[in-house]
Design an enzyme around this catalytic site. Structure first.
Site, PDB file in Angstrom:
ATOM      1  CD  GLU A  26      -2.983  -0.674   2.425  1.00 55.75           C
ATOM      2  OE1 GLU A  26      -2.947   0.421   3.044  1.00 55.75           O
ATOM      3  OE2 GLU A  26      -3.802  -1.564   2.685  1.00 55.75           O
ATOM      4  CG  HIS A  72      -5.410   4.147   1.761  1.00 57.41           C
ATOM      5  ND1 HIS A  72      -6.548   4.840   2.145  1.00 57.41           N
ATOM      6  CD2 HIS A  72      -5.722   2.838   1.899  1.00 57.41           C
ATOM      7  CE1 HIS A  72      -7.482   3.980   2.502  1.00 57.41           C
ATOM      8  NE2 HIS A  72      -7.011   2.751   2.355  1.00 57.41           N
TER       9      HIS A  72
END
Length: 124
Positions: A26, A72
């Site tokens: 991520e 994100h």
């Protein structure tokens, strides 16, 4: 009334590229707004970006009134906010983008600080 977040097309393309570059991890950052349009991303220094989470010290962020949200990536096909995402959204207000694999424009979702879906408008 439809709630909408406006984002520069150039920034959206850059965020998709960042998502691909960080894969299989991520990535996360903060979004700056100018004149009602999301225009820049800030990646906090010293962060940890792993396959299931991203962490950074928010004390390292500048005091900046133009930060209006977060972004994100999710390295899977799930573009829904997790309970951790919802907690994070509540701390920073504004708009929050989640970009999920395979990181195309169709894989971007926007949410408000309570996790409600928000429409995205891409502007030149």
């Amino acid at each position: 009334m439809v709630v909408k977040v406006r984002i520069r097309g150039e920034l959206l393309e850059y965020l998709l590229e960042l998502s691909r570059d960080f894969y299989p991890n991520e990535f996360a950052g903060f979004l700056r707004e100018k004149d009602g349009i999301l225009e820049e991303v800030l990646i906090a220094p010293g962060g940890h970006f792993g396959p299931a989470s991203a962490f950074f010290n928010t004390w390292l962020l500048p005091l900046d009134g133009e930060i209006k949200g977060t972004v994100h990536s999710h390295p899977d096909h799930v573009c829904q906010p997790s309970p951790q995402d919802l907690w994070f959204f509540s701390k920073f207000g504004g708009f929050h983008l989640i970009i999920c694999y395979p990181y195309s424009p169709e894989d971007v979702r926007a949410y408000d600080s309570e996790g409600n879906p928000v429409e995205i408008e891409v502007v030149p």
